[in-house]
Design a protein around this motif. Structure first.
Motif, PDB file in Angstrom:
ATOM      1  N   ARG A 167       0.831  -1.207   0.000  1.00 35.90           N
ATOM      2  CA  ARG A 167       0.000   0.000   0.000  1.00 35.90           C
ATOM      3  C   ARG A 167       0.865   1.256   0.000  1.00 35.90           C
ATOM      4  O   ARG A 167       0.580   2.224  -0.705  1.00 35.90           O
ATOM      5  N   LYS A 181       3.909   1.586  -1.164  1.00 38.38           N
ATOM      6  CA  LYS A 181       4.525   1.764  -2.495  1.00 38.38           C
ATOM      7  C   LYS A 181       3.514   2.309  -3.496  1.00 38.38           C
ATOM      8  O   LYS A 181       3.828   3.173  -4.311  1.00 38.38           O
ATOM      9  N   ARG A 182       2.293   1.800  -3.435  1.00 39.50           N
ATOM     10  CA  ARG A 182       1.258   2.296  -4.366  1.00 39.50           C
ATOM     11  C   ARG A 182       0.959   3.765  -4.098  1.00 39.50           C
ATOM     12  O   ARG A 182       0.811   4.565  -5.027  1.00 39.50           O
ATOM     13  N   PHE A 198       1.591  14.917 -13.216  1.00 40.00           N
ATOM     14  CA  PHE A 198       0.402  15.404 -13.917  1.00 40.00           C
ATOM     15  C   PHE A 198       0.214  16.911 -13.694  1.00 40.00           C
ATOM     16  O   PHE A 198      -0.074  17.666 -14.625  1.00 40.00           O
ATOM     17  N   LEU A 257       2.719  18.805 -15.661  1.00 43.56           N
ATOM     18  CA  LEU A 257       2.368  18.792 -17.087  1.00 43.56           C
ATOM     19  C   LEU A 257       1.233  19.766 -17.387  1.00 43.56           C
ATOM     20  O   LEU A 257       1.293  20.518 -18.362  1.00 43.56           O
ATOM     21  N   VAL A 258       0.197  19.775 -16.552  1.00 39.35           N
ATOM     22  CA  VAL A 258      -0.931  20.688 -16.782  1.00 39.35           C
ATOM     23  C   VAL A 258      -0.456  22.134 -16.672  1.00 39.35           C
ATOM     24  O   VAL A 258      -0.826  22.983 -17.493  1.00 39.35           O
ATOM     25  N   VAL A 307       1.557  22.941 -19.812  1.00 39.28           N
ATOM     26  CA  VAL A 307       0.671  23.103 -20.979  1.00 39.28           C
ATOM     27  C   VAL A 307      -0.056  24.442 -20.909  1.00 39.28           C
ATOM     28  O   VAL A 307      -0.192  25.146 -21.919  1.00 39.28           O
ATOM     29  N   THR A 308      -0.480  24.823 -19.717  1.00 36.79           N
ATOM     30  CA  THR A 308      -1.175  26.108 -19.545  1.00 36.79           C
ATOM     31  C   THR A 308      -0.253  27.272 -19.904  1.00 36.79           C
ATOM     32  O   THR A 308      -0.652  28.198 -20.625  1.00 36.79           O
ATOM     33  N   LEU A 343       2.375  27.176 -21.853  1.00 38.25           N
ATOM     34  CA  LEU A 343       2.629  27.149 -23.300  1.00 38.25           C
ATOM     35  C   LEU A 343       1.443  27.728 -24.078  1.00 38.25           C
ATOM     36  O   LEU A 343       1.629  28.481 -25.043  1.00 38.25           O
ATOM     37  N   ASN A 344       0.233  27.376 -23.656  1.00 35.02           N
ATOM     38  CA  ASN A 344      -0.950  27.901 -24.345  1.00 35.02           C
ATOM     39  C   ASN A 344      -1.064  29.416 -24.175  1.00 35.02           C
ATOM     40  O   ASN A 344      -1.419  30.128 -25.125  1.00 35.02           O
ATOM     41  N   ARG A 400       1.471  30.943 -26.519  1.00 35.34           N
ATOM     42  CA  ARG A 400       0.992  30.894 -27.906  1.00 35.34           C
ATOM     43  C   ARG A 400      -0.023  32.007 -28.164  1.00 35.34           C
ATOM     44  O   ARG A 400       0.037  32.708 -29.176  1.00 35.34           O
TER      45      ARG A 400
END
Lengths: 321, 59
Positions: free
Chosen positions: B12, B14-15, B26, B29-30, B33-34, B36-37, B40
């Motif tokens: 448990r 380790k999970r 995550f 990454l979000v 991405v925000t 970068l957008n 742009r």
């Protein structure tokens, strides 16, 4: 009155969940998606490109997890797949299903945000196609399962292309067609020397449903259609001389192996193919089945070589016809 | 309710660590991405202004 014992919590390790993603299939997905993304020559920055490839890989892995969740009982019946996490009882079916659904949602949403919604939509379509259409509807109903279902594995270069440019032109669909037509000879070559397993699991793979002789003929016929399509990018300006050379020489090798397989007796005695046990022993078969094993192994090499040639040419501007 | 075995506790933990790591990745990454957008969109706006095209609410 004694209370019923509380159910034990899972003892699954993170490694088991990683195995649910089918990492070997994922590596091929990454390779073909990268090729689509690079060959498209879009203006996507490298960070978004990396995120796109990650999302495509995770999305493909999520489809694999959903497949394993839905196929646990069947996988347990086959030597090649009985070591998988759900089949072996290391991961619960519901946990695998939840894992697959969550990764699907996250990968599709993130791909859409990072690139465009055509790419995100195509990734969603791929996951649904594989997990629902292929696994639930097709696999057990028709010996053409792998022909139609093969489309799921053919989408990644199109998604890569769409991620880079926001479009999916005919060149992207040509890459799709190459993988789509490659899948039947590749999968049936494997099925020829593990047909006993498929029969035991009640899956009507071609050697089980139509017999080994018919399967060998169909492999040859599909190869006759596949090889010209594999050469096509070299004739349409998409690939250069390197691609043309690789596709023609490899294609002739593919044809030769398919012809040898057609002439052989591979798969005629599937129940005696005891050597095919673990997944790691895919290439370890009895002499009679060697033509099938040779085509299976070469098919992987040929597909990798085709996409590698396109990749190399994208970075080096090799001229073509 | 029975006590968890050391094996169950270890699995448990380790999970949980793997889930925590995945969540951090995550979030990064979000966020990336925000950013970068946003970049742009700002670049597109600057190009539109330079070309004399109407931007924002003026459209």
């Amino acid at each position: 009155m004694t209370e019923p014992a509380a159910p034990a919590i899972s003892t699954a390790q993170p490694e088991d969940f990683f195995q649910l993603l089918k990492p070997r299939v994922m590596s091929l997905v990454i390779f073909t998606a990268v090729t689509g993304l690079v060959v498209a020559k879009g203006d996507l920055d490298w960070i978004s490109s990396a995120i796109a490839i990650l999302c495509i890989a995770v999305g493909a892995g999520a489809a694999g997890a959903l497949n394993m969740a839905l196929e646990g009982e069947t996988d347990a019946l086959m030597r090649r797949t009985r070591g998988r996490p759900v089949a072996a009882g290391r991961v619960r079916k519901n946990d695998a299903m939840t894992f697959g659904v969550i990764l699907s949602i996250f990968s599709v949403m993130l791909l859409g945000m990072a690139t465009n919604w055509l790419a995100g939509g195509l990734l969603l379509l791929t996951i649904l196609y594989y997990a629902v259409f292929y696994t639930l509807l097709l696999k057990r109903r028709t010996p053409q399962n792998i022909v139609i279902g093969g489309a799921a594995g053919a989408f990644p270069p199109v998604i890569g292309w769409a991620a880079a440019t926001g479009q999916a032109p005919w060149q992207a669909w040509l890459l799709f067609l190459i993988i789509f037509l490659w899948t039947p000879p590749h999968s049936w070559a494997l099925a020829l020397y593990s047909a006993g397993d498929y029969a035991k699991a009640g899956i009507p793979m071609m050697p089980v449903a139509r017999g080994a002789k018919s399967t060998r003929l169909q492999i040859l016929l599909y190869t006759l259609v596949f090889v010209p399509v594999a050469i096509a990018p070299g004739l349409t300006g998409m690939g250069g001389y390197v691609y043309l050379g690789v596709s023609i020489v490899g294609g002739l090798g593919f044809l030769l192996l398919a012809f040898r397989l057609w002439r052989s007796r591979a798969g005629d005695q599937p129940d005696k193919a005891e050597a095919v046990g673990r997944e790691a022993a895919l290439y370890d078969v009895r002499a009679e089945a060697k033509p099938a094993r040779n085509l299976f192994a070469f098919s992987i090499l040929y597909l990798m070589a085709l996409f590698a040639a396109l990749l190399v040419e994208s970075f080096t501007a090799v001229p073509g016809l | 309710m029975r006590r968890l075995t050391p094996e169950e506790l270890s699995a448990r933990k380790k999970r949980n660590l793997a889930i925590a790591g995945a969540l951090v990745v995550f979030i990064v990454l979000v966020f990336g991405v925000t950013v970068l957008n946003l970049k742009r969109n700002l670049d597109a706006r600057a190009e539109a202004i330079a070309a004399g095209e109407p931007v924002g609410y003026a459209q």
